[in-house]
Design a protein around this motif. Structure first.
Motif, PDB file in Angstrom:
ATOM      1  N   ASN A 144       0.822  -1.212   0.000  1.00  0.00           N
ATOM      2  CA  ASN A 144       0.000   0.000   0.000  1.00  0.00           C
ATOM      3  C   ASN A 144       0.854   1.258   0.000  1.00  0.00           C
ATOM      4  O   ASN A 144       0.503   2.266  -0.620  1.00  0.00           O
ATOM      5  CB  ASN A 144      -0.927   0.009   1.218  1.00  0.00           C
ATOM      6  CG  ASN A 144      -2.017  -1.050   1.125  1.00  0.00           C
ATOM      7  OD1 ASN A 144      -2.200  -1.683   0.094  1.00  0.00           O
ATOM      8  ND2 ASN A 144      -2.734  -1.252   2.228  1.00  0.00           N
ATOM      9  N   THR A 145       1.980   1.202   0.676  1.00  0.00           N
ATOM     10  CA  THR A 145       2.825   2.396   0.800  1.00  0.00           C
ATOM     11  C   THR A 145       3.663   2.631  -0.441  1.00  0.00           C
ATOM     12  O   THR A 145       3.677   3.745  -0.996  1.00  0.00           O
ATOM     13  CB  THR A 145       3.742   2.271   2.028  1.00  0.00           C
ATOM     14  OG1 THR A 145       2.947   2.121   3.210  1.00  0.00           O
ATOM     15  CG2 THR A 145       4.619   3.508   2.165  1.00  0.00           C
ATOM     16  N   HIS A 146       4.385   1.618  -0.895  1.00  0.00           N
ATOM     17  CA  HIS A 146       5.374   1.808  -1.960  1.00  0.00           C
ATOM     18  C   HIS A 146       4.823   1.537  -3.368  1.00  0.00           C
ATOM     19  O   HIS A 146       5.242   2.189  -4.323  1.00  0.00           O
ATOM     20  CB  HIS A 146       6.593   0.908  -1.705  1.00  0.00           C
ATOM     21  CG  HIS A 146       7.290   1.191  -0.415  1.00  0.00           C
ATOM     22  ND1 HIS A 146       8.028   2.337  -0.205  1.00  0.00           N
ATOM     23  CD2 HIS A 146       7.336   0.479   0.748  1.00  0.00           C
ATOM     24  CE1 HIS A 146       8.528   2.327   1.024  1.00  0.00           C
ATOM     25  NE2 HIS A 146       8.126   1.201   1.627  1.00  0.00           N
ATOM     26  N   ILE A 147       3.914   0.564  -3.497  1.00  0.00           N
ATOM     27  CA  ILE A 147       3.385   0.243  -4.824  1.00  0.00           C
ATOM     28  C   ILE A 147       2.162   1.097  -5.135  1.00  0.00           C
ATOM     29  O   ILE A 147       2.148   1.864  -6.108  1.00  0.00           O
ATOM     30  CB  ILE A 147       3.027  -1.256  -4.924  1.00  0.00           C
ATOM     31  CG1 ILE A 147       4.261  -2.120  -4.612  1.00  0.00           C
ATOM     32  CG2 ILE A 147       2.487  -1.561  -6.327  1.00  0.00           C
ATOM     33  CD1 ILE A 147       5.424  -1.901  -5.552  1.00  0.00           C
ATOM     34  N   VAL A 148       1.148   0.996  -4.282  1.00  0.00           N
ATOM     35  CA  VAL A 148      -0.089   1.727  -4.532  1.00  0.00           C
ATOM     36  C   VAL A 148       0.093   3.219  -4.295  1.00  0.00           C
ATOM     37  O   VAL A 148      -0.236   4.048  -5.138  1.00  0.00           O
ATOM     38  CB  VAL A 148      -1.238   1.180  -3.658  1.00  0.00           C
ATOM     39  CG1 VAL A 148      -2.513   1.992  -3.883  1.00  0.00           C
ATOM     40  CG2 VAL A 148      -1.485  -0.288  -3.964  1.00  0.00           C
ATOM     41  N   GLY A 149       0.621   3.563  -3.114  1.00  0.00           N
ATOM     42  CA  GLY A 149       0.793   4.975  -2.773  1.00  0.00           C
ATOM     43  C   GLY A 149       2.011   5.608  -3.406  1.00  0.00           C
ATOM     44  O   GLY A 149       2.163   6.840  -3.366  1.00  0.00           O
ATOM     45  N   GLY A 150       2.892   4.788  -3.988  1.00  0.00           N
ATOM     46  CA  GLY A 150       4.097   5.319  -4.620  1.00  0.00           C
ATOM     47  C   GLY A 150       4.037   5.242  -6.136  1.00  0.00           C
ATOM     48  O   GLY A 150       3.755   6.221  -6.822  1.00  0.00           O
ATOM     49  N   LEU A 151       4.290   4.036  -6.666  1.00  0.00           N
ATOM     50  CA  LEU A 151       4.371   3.856  -8.121  1.00  0.00           C
ATOM     51  C   LEU A 151       3.041   4.158  -8.812  1.00  0.00           C
ATOM     52  O   LEU A 151       2.996   4.933  -9.772  1.00  0.00           O
ATOM     53  CB  LEU A 151       4.814   2.424  -8.427  1.00  0.00           C
ATOM     54  CG  LEU A 151       4.910   2.063  -9.920  1.00  0.00           C
ATOM     55  CD1 LEU A 151       5.975   2.911 -10.606  1.00  0.00           C
ATOM     56  CD2 LEU A 151       5.197   0.575 -10.094  1.00  0.00           C
ATOM     57  N   THR A 187      -8.126   0.308  -3.689  1.00  0.00           N
ATOM     58  CA  THR A 187      -7.316  -0.155  -2.561  1.00  0.00           C
ATOM     59  C   THR A 187      -7.631   0.669  -1.317  1.00  0.00           C
ATOM     60  O   THR A 187      -7.700   0.143  -0.204  1.00  0.00           O
ATOM     61  CB  THR A 187      -5.821  -0.053  -2.893  1.00  0.00           C
ATOM     62  OG1 THR A 187      -5.519  -0.889  -4.007  1.00  0.00           O
ATOM     63  CG2 THR A 187      -4.972  -0.503  -1.706  1.00  0.00           C
ATOM     64  N   GLU A 188      -7.840   1.969  -1.521  1.00  0.00           N
ATOM     65  CA  GLU A 188      -8.099   2.861  -0.396  1.00  0.00           C
ATOM     66  C   GLU A 188      -9.568   2.903   0.006  1.00  0.00           C
ATOM     67  O   GLU A 188      -9.892   3.157   1.169  1.00  0.00           O
ATOM     68  CB  GLU A 188      -7.617   4.272  -0.738  1.00  0.00           C
ATOM     69  CG  GLU A 188      -6.108   4.351  -0.947  1.00  0.00           C
ATOM     70  CD  GLU A 188      -5.654   5.702  -1.484  1.00  0.00           C
ATOM     71  OE1 GLU A 188      -6.521   6.453  -1.987  1.00  0.00           O
ATOM     72  OE2 GLU A 188      -4.458   6.002  -1.395  1.00  0.00           O
ATOM     73  N   GLN A 189     -10.479   2.651  -0.949  1.00  0.00           N
ATOM     74  CA  GLN A 189     -11.904   2.804  -0.668  1.00  0.00           C
ATOM     75  C   GLN A 189     -12.681   1.497  -0.629  1.00  0.00           C
ATOM     76  O   GLN A 189     -13.720   1.428   0.024  1.00  0.00           O
ATOM     77  CB  GLN A 189     -12.550   3.710  -1.730  1.00  0.00           C
ATOM     78  CG  GLN A 189     -12.048   5.146  -1.693  1.00  0.00           C
ATOM     79  CD  GLN A 189     -12.487   5.864  -0.430  1.00  0.00           C
ATOM     80  OE1 GLN A 189     -13.514   5.531   0.161  1.00  0.00           O
ATOM     81  NE2 GLN A 189     -11.704   6.830   0.006  1.00  0.00           N
ATOM     82  N   GLY A 190     -12.242   0.475  -1.363  1.00  0.00           N
ATOM     83  CA  GLY A 190     -12.968  -0.784  -1.385  1.00  0.00           C
ATOM     84  C   GLY A 190     -14.034  -0.825  -2.474  1.00  0.00           C
ATOM     85  O   GLY A 190     -14.228   0.110  -3.235  1.00  0.00           O
ATOM     86  N   ILE A 191     -14.769  -1.938  -2.538  1.00  0.00           N
ATOM     87  CA  ILE A 191     -15.740  -2.185  -3.608  1.00  0.00           C
ATOM     88  C   ILE A 191     -16.922  -1.229  -3.537  1.00  0.00           C
ATOM     89  O   ILE A 191     -17.610  -0.994  -4.543  1.00  0.00           O
ATOM     90  CB  ILE A 191     -16.252  -3.652  -3.537  1.00  0.00           C
ATOM     91  CG1 ILE A 191     -17.057  -4.011  -4.783  1.00  0.00           C
ATOM     92  CG2 ILE A 191     -17.067  -3.850  -2.263  1.00  0.00           C
ATOM     93  CD1 ILE A 191     -16.274  -3.977  -6.053  1.00  0.00           C
ATOM     94  N   GLY A 192     -17.172  -0.639  -2.381  1.00  0.00           N
ATOM     95  CA  GLY A 192     -18.318   0.259  -2.253  1.00  0.00           C
ATOM     96  C   GLY A 192     -18.237   1.464  -3.166  1.00  0.00           C
ATOM     97  O   GLY A 192     -19.255   2.110  -3.432  1.00  0.00           O
ATOM     98  N   LEU A 193     -17.040   1.759  -3.673  1.00  0.00           N
ATOM     99  CA  LEU A 193     -16.882   2.917  -4.549  1.00  0.00           C
ATOM    100  C   LEU A 193     -17.582   2.737  -5.886  1.00  0.00           C
ATOM    101  O   LEU A 193     -17.895   3.714  -6.562  1.00  0.00           O
ATOM    102  CB  LEU A 193     -15.384   3.170  -4.788  1.00  0.00           C
ATOM    103  CG  LEU A 193     -15.013   4.442  -5.543  1.00  0.00           C
ATOM    104  CD1 LEU A 193     -15.456   5.661  -4.751  1.00  0.00           C
ATOM    105  CD2 LEU A 193     -13.535   4.497  -5.811  1.00  0.00           C
ATOM    106  N   PHE A 194     -17.862   1.492  -6.274  1.00  0.00           N
ATOM    107  CA  PHE A 194     -18.460   1.260  -7.588  1.00  0.00           C
ATOM    108  C   PHE A 194     -19.940   1.617  -7.628  1.00  0.00           C
ATOM    109  O   PHE A 194     -20.483   1.895  -8.694  1.00  0.00           O
ATOM    110  CB  PHE A 194     -18.276  -0.209  -7.989  1.00  0.00           C
ATOM    111  CG  PHE A 194     -18.636  -0.498  -9.416  1.00  0.00           C
ATOM    112  CD1 PHE A 194     -17.857   0.003 -10.438  1.00  0.00           C
ATOM    113  CD2 PHE A 194     -19.749  -1.257  -9.730  1.00  0.00           C
ATOM    114  CE1 PHE A 194     -18.182  -0.255 -11.765  1.00  0.00           C
ATOM    115  CE2 PHE A 194     -20.082  -1.518 -11.052  1.00  0.00           C
ATOM    116  CZ  PHE A 194     -19.288  -1.014 -12.066  1.00  0.00           C
ATOM    117  N   LEU A 195     -20.593   1.625  -6.474  1.00  0.00           N
ATOM    118  CA  LEU A 195     -22.027   1.883  -6.432  1.00  0.00           C
ATOM    119  C   LEU A 195     -22.411   3.258  -6.976  1.00  0.00           C
ATOM    120  O   LEU A 195     -23.369   3.366  -7.747  1.00  0.00           O
ATOM    121  CB  LEU A 195     -22.546   1.699  -4.997  1.00  0.00           C
ATOM    122  CG  LEU A 195     -22.397   0.274  -4.432  1.00  0.00           C
ATOM    123  CD1 LEU A 195     -22.913   0.225  -2.998  1.00  0.00           C
ATOM    124  CD2 LEU A 195     -23.151  -0.721  -5.306  1.00  0.00           C
TER     125      LEU A 195
END
Length: 459
Positions: free
Chosen positions: A40-47, A217-225
């Motif tokens: 979460n820190t280096h791949i998602v939040g970084g790259l 990754t930060e919000q989860g599946i609920g974001l699709f609604l």
């Protein structure tokens, strides 16, 4: 807006974007459930954050030059100030009116349904990005005229840039043949910007994948609604404009039967839906309007290509619904002045919107910036928006045909015997056009010079 393919058997850009969005959704949901710290820190939040931000920045860098050069070519391509007379004035006025009504109705529907309401994107980094204080209505419209055009370009003040560019284009027409070198230069730069758009959009699948992965990754599946509600509102607004608003315009301004029009425009709508390109549909639209509906060839050969250039009702509807959706998602109240700004910008920007993939998205970043909404939210609608392209194109060419018929009727140049004949133009399939005829129709009176590669000579 057209679909691009790298080869005869290559995957379309829409498919690639959808794959990128789907892969990002799946990976984001998995990472959200696993919550592995270093990923979460280096791949998602970084790259992924870096790549996504680079893609958003690339979209933003296209706005000013794309609007300027496309508008110059569109206005200068009319060829002569005299064409902005009776027929040109009617067509232009109706196109602007239908676009304004389209986005106004779309915003009203979106405000009532409130897609995205109650979902705040707290996990997305929007530091330093806040809603602007809404100016008064009078200040909004007074601000369209720039005090300093150079400052407007440097600051990205798009309403002022559009106003200045239109005035410059009219002045170019007034100069006649003397402006030919400038028109050729603007034409070259416009073609160059179209290539830049293609380059940037070729990275859209990667950009969408990184943006969506980080978001889910930060919000989860609920974001699709909320996106489901966005799609539903957008499709409803598009179909309402297609079958109700435009048909009311036809009946009020011409007195003609809307059901006859719908029956005779079907081939062009089908072609537009399949190709997702207003420009590619010009020959079919012309043939339906003239051979099946009886519109004057001279009027239609001006109004149909002209509409393919400046009439973007579907794109305007998307911008209105997307603005309301993202305002709800981010919990920002734009106010009446903010929505009036969106309407004004969508109407003016439609004049310079070219029929290439990604331009509607670029124009949306302009609108979001103007009203102070975070453009990172585009990640939520980009993949879904690509699916809406086919419906938007059918709406656009229907508007072109409606205005062409109205202008012909009010000018007394509509053959009612053809209009009333249910079999008129049925001897040959309107979609069956040989390459020579297609080239002749597409270039008959195309007001956008870069479509032909040569500026129209002054008359």
């Amino acid at each position: 807006m057209s679909e691009t393919r790298t080869g005869s058997g290559s995957m379309s850009l829409t498919t690639k974007v959808m794959i990128g969005m789907g892969a990002g959704l799946v990976l984001g949901v998995i990472l959200n459930s696993l919550q592995i710290g270093w990923i979460n820190t280096h791949i998602v939040g970084g790259l992924f954050r870096m790549i996504g931000q680079m893609f958003v920045n690339a979209l933003s860098m296209l706005v000013v030059p794309l609007v300027f050069f496309s508008l110059i070519c569109g206005v200068a391509g009319i060829g002569d100030v005299r064409i902005l007379g009776r027929v040109g004035g009617k067509a232009f006025g109706l196109y602007i009116l239908t676009t304004a009504v389209a986005i106004a109705v779309a915003i009203c529907i979106a405000l009532v349904v409130a897609p995205g309401q109650g979902f705040v994107m707290e996990g997305v980094d929007t530091a330093g990005v806040t809603g602007r204080e809404a100016p008064s209505v009078w200040d909004t419209f007074a601000g369209i005229v720039p005090k300093n055009p150079v400052a407007a370009f440097a600051g990205g003040e798009m309403l002022q840039i559009i106003f200045y560019t239109i005035v410059l284009g009219v002045a170019t027409l007034m100069m006649g043949a003397e402006s030919a070198p400038f028109v050729r230069a603007a034409e070259f730069m416009n073609e160059l910007m179209m290539k830049v758009v293609q380059i940037v959009m070729s990275f859209a699948p990667i950009g969408v994948f990184c943006l969506i992965t980080r978001t889910f990754t930060e919000q989860g599946i609920g974001l699709f609604l909320p996106v489901i509600s966005y799609v539903g509102v957008l499709v409803f607004a598009l179909l309402l404009h297609l079958f109700v608003t435009l048909m009311i315009f036809l009946k009020v301004f011409s007195g003609l039967d809307p059901f006859t029009f719908i029956r005779k425009i079907r081939p062009a709508q089908a072609f537009a839906f399949s190709t997702a390109s207003s420009n590619a549909t010009i020959p079919v639209t012309l043939r339906c309007v003239t051979e099946r509906m009886g519109a004057d060839t001279g009027v239609a050969s001006f109004s149909v290509p002209f509409g393919a250039t400046i009439n973007m009702d579907g794109t305007a509807i998307m911008q209105g619904v997307a603005t309301v959706f993202l305002a709800n998602v981010y919990g920002i109240d734009l106010g009446i002045a903010g929505y009036l700004t969106v309407i004004a910008m969508a109407v003016l920007a439609s004049i310079g919107t070219a029929g290439v993939p990604g331009v509607g998205l670029v124009m949306l970043t302009m609108v979001l910036n103007q009203v102070g909404l975070p453009i990172e939210g585009i990640a939520l609608i980009l993949g879904v928006d690509r699916l809406m392209d086919m419906i938007r194109t059918a709406v656009n060419i229907t508007g072109d045909a409606v205005v062409s018929v109205i202008v012909s009727k009010t000018e007394g140049k509509l053959d009612l015997s053809v209009w009333n004949d249910p079999d008129a133009g049925m001897a040959a399939d309107p979609l069956d056009i040989d390459p020579a005829a297609e080239a002749q129709l597409a270039g008959l009176a195309h007001p956008h010079p870069h479509a032909q590669g040569q500026p129209r000579p002054a008359e």
